[in-house]
Design a protein around this motif. Structure first.
Motif, PDB file in Angstrom:
ATOM      1  N   ILE A  11      15.712  39.194  10.069  1.00 60.10           N
ATOM      2  CA  ILE A  11      15.007  39.581  11.293  1.00 60.10           C
ATOM      3  C   ILE A  11      15.437  40.974  11.742  1.00 60.10           C
ATOM      4  O   ILE A  11      14.608  41.812  12.122  1.00 60.10           O
ATOM      5  N   ALA A  15      13.124  44.321  12.061  1.00 62.30           N
ATOM      6  CA  ALA A  15      13.017  45.124  13.282  1.00 62.30           C
ATOM      7  C   ALA A  15      13.308  46.590  13.002  1.00 62.30           C
ATOM      8  O   ALA A  15      12.595  47.494  13.467  1.00 62.30           O
ATOM      9  N   GLY A  36       1.259  40.901  13.069  1.00 65.28           N
ATOM     10  CA  GLY A  36       2.118  40.594  14.206  1.00 65.28           C
ATOM     11  C   GLY A  36       1.422  39.745  15.248  1.00 65.28           C
ATOM     12  O   GLY A  36       2.023  38.842  15.841  1.00 65.28           O
ATOM     13  N   SER A 189       9.366  35.085  10.578  1.00 69.48           N
ATOM     14  CA  SER A 189       9.612  36.004  11.686  1.00 69.48           C
ATOM     15  C   SER A 189       9.980  37.426  11.262  1.00 69.48           C
ATOM     16  O   SER A 189       9.588  38.379  11.948  1.00 69.48           O
ATOM     17  N   ILE A 193       7.861  40.243  13.028  1.00 75.19           N
ATOM     18  CA  ILE A 193       8.529  41.202  13.909  1.00 75.19           C
ATOM     19  C   ILE A 193       8.352  42.625  13.392  1.00 75.19           C
ATOM     20  O   ILE A 193       8.126  43.558  14.166  1.00 75.19           O
TER      21      ILE A 193
END
Length: 242
Positions: A11, A15, A36, A189, A193
């Motif tokens: 994750i 990011a 997203g 995710s 993300i």
């Protein structure tokens, strides 16, 4: 533990990659924005059944609330007090700092949360706890009345004895299924993300426009962080005193 750490690092990597791509590629990253948005929609799809199952199961497994006595009363008082403290603190912080008051029309409208708080009084907040239509509230993602209903439903479920065991079993099973779906979604995710950050940063115009966006919501961020810090201090003090 290894899987949890791996997912956390994935994750974080997503990011960072989203920031890098959105910063340097700018508006081109809007092309992946739909990924997203799909990830967010999937999360929202799970919210209502997850809340319903978790709250009802959590309350019902406590046991008959009529037999909790002083412990039940203290728990209820604690919940009401901390909730009222959080709401009151939010109203006070917004009225003191007034984030966005000096930004001017060029900065665009205030975030929805601030606009709502500034236009909301204590009576309005209390009224939001009850809704005439739970399905409409679920459609509009109004979570407070749904949580209140689930709390009352769980409390009532504890008072009917054996008759409620089958229903409790259903919600317990539903809670397990929803948690499993959340875990599956969390595996996606990092990609979600990455797409969200890259697309939003790209829509803002890339790195150069990024700081303008940050300065535009800077007071809003300060208000939220300050409010959370004060709430933590007050809550910690309350727990120590009690």
């Amino acid at each position: 533990m290894l899987k949890n750490n791996t997912l956390l690092w994935a994750i974080l990597a997503g990011a960072i990659a989203g920031i890098f791509c959105g910063w340097y590629f700018g508006t081109a990253m809007q092309a992946i924005g739909w990924i997203g948005e799909m990830f967010l929609d999937a999360l929202k799809m799970l919210i209502i059944p997850l809340i319903v199952a978790a709250v009802i199961t959590g309350i019902a497994t406590i046991g008959d609330v009529r037999e909790l006595g002083r412990v039940g009363g203290v728990t209820l008082l604690y919940y009401v007090t901390t909730t009222a403290l959080a709401v009151s603190l939010g109203l006070i912080m917004v009225n003191i700092i007034q984030p966005g008051a000096d930004m001017g029309a060029a900065a665009g409208p205030l975030p929805d949360e601030i606009a709502t708080l500034e236009a909301t009084g204590i009576t309005d907040i209390i009224r939001t706890l009850i809704t005439p239509n739970l399905f409409a509230a679920a459609t509009d993602m109004q979570l407070l009345p749904i949580i209140v209903f689930c709390l009352l439903f769980g409390i009532a479920l504890t008072t009917i004895g054996e008759k409620g065991q089958g229903l409790l079993g259903f919600f317990d099973g539903l809670n397990e299924v929803m948690m499993k779906l959340v875990i599956w979604l969390m595996y996606l995710s990092p990609v979600g993300i990455f797409a969200l950050i890259a697309a939003k940063l790209g829509a803002a115009g890339g790195g150069e426009a990024f700081w303008q966006e940050i300065s535009g919501v800077g007071w809003y961020v300060l208000t939220v962080i300050t409010g959370l810090f004060i709430h933590f201090i007050l809550l910690f003090t309350l727990l120590v005193l009690v």
